[in-house]
Design a protein around this motif. Structure first.
Motif, PDB file in Angstrom:
ATOM      1  N   PRO A   1      37.858  54.153 -36.136  1.00  0.00           N
ATOM      2  CA  PRO A   1      38.300  55.490 -35.793  1.00  0.00           C
ATOM      3  C   PRO A   1      37.239  56.520 -36.120  1.00  0.00           C
ATOM      4  CG  PRO A   1      39.303  54.776 -37.848  1.00  0.00           C
ATOM      5  CD  PRO A   1      38.581  53.590 -37.288  1.00  0.00           C
ATOM      6  N   ARG A   2      37.220  57.606 -35.350  1.00  0.00           N
ATOM      7  CA  ARG A   2      36.305  58.700 -35.630  1.00  0.00           C
ATOM      8  C   ARG A   2      36.808  59.486 -36.828  1.00  0.00           C
ATOM      9  NH1 ARG A   2      32.693  59.510 -31.425  1.00  0.00           N
ATOM     10  NH2 ARG A   2      32.050  61.421 -32.461  1.00  0.00           N
ATOM     11  N   ILE A   3      35.895  60.149 -37.506  1.00  0.00           N
ATOM     12  CA  ILE A   3      36.281  61.053 -38.589  1.00  0.00           C
ATOM     13  C   ILE A   3      36.561  62.402 -37.945  1.00  0.00           C
ATOM     14  CG2 ILE A   3      35.523  62.167 -40.713  1.00  0.00           C
ATOM     15  CD1 ILE A   3      33.807  59.699 -41.243  1.00  0.00           C
ATOM     16  N   VAL A   4      37.828  62.752 -37.860  1.00  0.00           N
ATOM     17  CA  VAL A   4      38.251  63.880 -37.036  1.00  0.00           C
ATOM     18  C   VAL A   4      37.691  65.194 -37.550  1.00  0.00           C
ATOM     19  CG1 VAL A   4      40.239  65.133 -36.147  1.00  0.00           C
ATOM     20  CG2 VAL A   4      40.320  62.652 -36.332  1.00  0.00           C
ATOM     21  N   SER A   5      37.614  65.378 -38.869  1.00  0.00           N
ATOM     22  CA  SER A   5      37.137  66.651 -39.398  1.00  0.00           C
ATOM     23  C   SER A   5      35.708  66.944 -38.946  1.00  0.00           C
ATOM     24  CB  SER A   5      37.209  66.648 -40.926  1.00  0.00           C
ATOM     25  OG  SER A   5      36.435  65.587 -41.476  1.00  0.00           O
TER      26      SER A   5
ATOM     27  N   PHE B   1      39.356  71.194 -42.549  1.00  0.00           N
ATOM     28  CA  PHE B   1      39.678  70.372 -41.374  1.00  0.00           C
ATOM     29  C   PHE B   1      40.043  68.934 -41.744  1.00  0.00           C
ATOM     30  CE2 PHE B   1      36.593  73.198 -38.778  1.00  0.00           C
ATOM     31  CZ  PHE B   1      37.593  74.151 -38.639  1.00  0.00           C
ATOM     32  N   GLU B   2      39.980  68.602 -43.017  1.00  0.00           N
ATOM     33  CA  GLU B   2      40.235  67.220 -43.440  1.00  0.00           C
ATOM     34  C   GLU B   2      41.588  66.724 -42.938  1.00  0.00           C
ATOM     35  OE1 GLU B   2      39.379  63.602 -45.147  1.00  0.00           O
ATOM     36  OE2 GLU B   2      38.035  65.326 -45.248  1.00  0.00           O
ATOM     37  N   ARG B   3      42.585  67.610 -42.957  1.00  0.00           N
ATOM     38  CA  ARG B   3      43.927  67.204 -42.524  1.00  0.00           C
ATOM     39  C   ARG B   3      44.415  68.068 -41.365  1.00  0.00           C
ATOM     40  NH1 ARG B   3      44.892  66.966 -48.545  1.00  0.00           N
ATOM     41  NH2 ARG B   3      44.803  64.759 -49.107  1.00  0.00           N
ATOM     42  N   ALA B   4      43.502  68.481 -40.515  1.00  0.00           N
ATOM     43  CA  ALA B   4      43.847  69.364 -39.395  1.00  0.00           C
ATOM     44  C   ALA B   4      44.351  68.552 -38.208  1.00  0.00           C
ATOM     45  CB  ALA B   4      42.640  70.203 -38.997  1.00  0.00           C
ATOM     46  N   ASP B   5      45.484  67.898 -38.391  1.00  0.00           N
ATOM     47  CA  ASP B   5      46.072  67.088 -37.317  1.00  0.00           C
ATOM     48  C   ASP B   5      47.051  67.958 -36.534  1.00  0.00           C
ATOM     49  OD1 ASP B   5      46.858  65.095 -35.647  1.00  0.00           O
ATOM     50  OD2 ASP B   5      48.132  64.071 -37.111  1.00  0.00           O
ATOM     51  N   ASN B   6      46.499  68.807 -35.667  1.00  0.00           N
ATOM     52  CA  ASN B   6      47.322  69.695 -34.857  1.00  0.00           C
ATOM     53  C   ASN B   6      46.650  69.908 -33.510  1.00  0.00           C
ATOM     54  OD1 ASN B   6      45.287  71.779 -35.253  1.00  0.00           O
ATOM     55  ND2 ASN B   6      46.161  72.062 -37.295  1.00  0.00           N
TER      56      ASN B   6
ATOM     57  N   ARG C   1      42.788  68.994 -32.411  1.00  0.00           N
ATOM     58  CA  ARG C   1      42.513  67.997 -31.365  1.00  0.00           C
ATOM     59  C   ARG C   1      41.752  68.614 -30.203  1.00  0.00           C
ATOM     60  NH1 ARG C   1      47.665  66.294 -33.162  1.00  0.00           N
ATOM     61  NH2 ARG C   1      48.751  67.531 -31.589  1.00  0.00           N
ATOM     62  N   PHE C   2      42.046  69.878 -29.907  1.00  0.00           N
ATOM     63  CA  PHE C   2      41.324  70.587 -28.846  1.00  0.00           C
ATOM     64  C   PHE C   2      39.842  70.699 -29.190  1.00  0.00           C
ATOM     65  CE2 PHE C   2      39.665  74.604 -27.130  1.00  0.00           C
ATOM     66  CZ  PHE C   2      39.919  74.434 -25.776  1.00  0.00           C
ATOM     67  N   LEU C   3      39.543  71.133 -30.415  1.00  0.00           N
ATOM     68  CA  LEU C   3      38.152  71.257 -30.835  1.00  0.00           C
ATOM     69  C   LEU C   3      37.473  69.900 -30.918  1.00  0.00           C
ATOM     70  CD1 LEU C   3      38.586  73.944 -33.643  1.00  0.00           C
ATOM     71  CD2 LEU C   3      37.616  74.292 -31.365  1.00  0.00           C
ATOM     72  N   ALA C   4      38.191  68.894 -31.405  1.00  0.00           N
ATOM     73  CA  ALA C   4      37.610  67.559 -31.547  1.00  0.00           C
ATOM     74  C   ALA C   4      37.229  66.962 -30.200  1.00  0.00           C
ATOM     75  CB  ALA C   4      38.589  66.642 -32.273  1.00  0.00           C
ATOM     76  N   THR C   5      37.882  67.390 -29.130  1.00  0.00           N
ATOM     77  CA  THR C   5      37.531  66.902 -27.797  1.00  0.00           C
ATOM     78  C   THR C   5      36.101  67.283 -27.454  1.00  0.00           C
ATOM     79  OG1 THR C   5      39.818  67.011 -27.023  1.00  0.00           O
ATOM     80  CG2 THR C   5      38.082  67.066 -25.344  1.00  0.00           C
TER      81      THR C   5
END
Length: 407
Positions: free
Chosen positions: A30-34, A316-321, A325-329
């Motif tokens: 998995p990617r590191i989302v933060s 952003f460590e727990r920014a699961d919203n 997700r928009f920025l992570a794209t």
């Protein structure tokens, strides 16, 4: 001309990239989302700066900016763009460490991996990206900008990656904290030291005359320091470090950077060659305090930008919203986005120039009192870029083609 991008996952770094280099039957990590969120955020800020350069290039800003003649809206838009390059270069080093040390498995050699991607970035800067900035074929001027700096810094990291981590930390700190002491040193163009010194620490022409000119915008020495510190920080994201501890360490790092900035900058001690002064208004005083040199990045510039980046990584460590997700794209397809947004701006500018003509000398642009157009145009372009980036990011995650990981 400036550019603020690059691209830790340009280079296919990080857990997802690591999985991409494993046998195709292996499960992708998995990617590191933060990291993707931070990368995506600064990429959108970068878009604002590049729209400014497209529509406002006839009113270029100096480095550091001239407070008396720079409107506040232009100043703070440009200041926001300062965060892009440091965040990307630091994340490039951090992601390189993640590639070399996958969360499940033995460490892998990284030298060849870094070298290939570093030379790829040098090639892209001199060809595709130069064209995307100017639209000239063949190019008349090659600007060695942030992609060049990251590529060269990556090659240096490749050569130094086998050194002990403590030694790399010491070298990185000496470069980042010490290079300001050399800021006043320069050499005449006819000196044998002019070219290496320009490449390392002073922007200027590499080839000033002829059919093809080369101009260096991003001196590389400070960015080598930043990429080394990113590599040294990689173990913060090791699987043995829990999220709570990582957040605490990132907060401590961010606050330490900003606290040191307040002391060094507040008393004009060291770290920025342009001292701040009280202005006619509170806004002008704040602008003067934040008026850092970017080319090359001063210590105060790096303390501000990297300190803020550490705090954002913690946030952003727990920014699961949805916003995360928009920025992570965007953060998941950085080089695709980088080249794509430059080409899009080039096409749009050519259309505007053809329709409205050169209303600002030889260029098309908006008037000084119309800076709001830059903001509106940036917001309008975000969804235009979002859907291709989302489609490419999905394709990259599922494709078995090796070239896809480079973008």
């Amino acid at each position: 001309m400036s550019s603020t991008a690059s691209l830790s996952s340009t280079v296919g770094f990080g857990p997802a990239a690591a999985a991409g280099s494993m046998p195709l039957a292996a499960v992708r990590a998995p990617r590191i989302v933060s990291i993707d969120i931070l990368r995506g955020l600064v990429m959108l800020v970068m878009l604002l700066d590049h729209v400014r350069e497209t529509l406002y290039l006839h009113l270029q800003v100096t480095d550091p900016m001239t407070i008396a003649t720079t409107p506040a809206a232009l100043f703070f838009s440009r200041f926001a763009a300062h965060f892009c390059a440091p965040a990307f270069v630091f994340l490039t080093g951090l992601s390189a460490w993640l590639y070399a040390n996958p969360p499940a498995g033995t460490p892998r050699p990284v030298k060849s991996f870094l070298m290939k991607r570093g030379f790829l970035l040098l090639f892209l800067e001199a060809t595709v990206i130069t064209f995307a900035w100017s639209g000239d074929l063949p190019p008349r001027v090659i600007y060695l900008q942030v992609i060049w700096a990251i590529g060269l810094a990556m090659i240096v990291l490749a050569l130094m990656s086998g050194l002990p981590r403590k030694l790399l930390a010491a070298i990185g700190f000496v470069i980042v904290f010490g290079h300001n002491a050399l800021a006043g040193l320069s050499f005449a163009p006819d000196s044998p030291l002019y070219l290496p010194w320009t490449l390392l620490l002073h922007r200027g022409p590499v080839i000033a005359e002829g059919a093809l000119q080369i101009k260096l915008t991003y001196p590389v020495l400070p960015w080598i320091g930043v990429i080394l510190l990113g590599w040294v920080a990689g173990p913060l994201y090791a699987h043995t470090v829990g999220a709570a501890r990582r957040i605490k360490l990132l907060l401590a790092l961010g606050l330490a950077c900003l606290g040191l900035l307040l002391v060094l900058r507040g008393f004009n001690i060291y770290g920025e060659n342009a001292p701040w002064e009280y202005g006619a208004t509170t806004v002008h005083t704040v602008m003067s305090f934040l008026n850092f040199t970017k080319y090359p990045p001063s210590l105060d510039f790096l303390l501000t930008t990297l300190g803020t980046a550490f705090l954002l990584l913690a946030a952003f460590e727990r920014a699961d919203n949805r916003v995360g997700r928009f920025l992570a794209t965007f953060g998941g397809a950085p080089m695709f986005y980088y080249i794509g947004h430059l080409l899009l701006l080039l096409v749009l500018y050519k259309i505007l120039l053809a329709v409205f003509g050169p209303n600002q000398g030889t260029r098309f642009g908006v008037n000084p009192d119309q800076f709001w157009v830059v903001w509106v145009s940036t917001v309008a372009l975000i969804p235009v870029l979002y859907f291709p980036c989302r489609a490419f990011a999905r394709y990259k995650r599922t494709s078995k083609r090796a070239w896809v990981r480079y973008f």
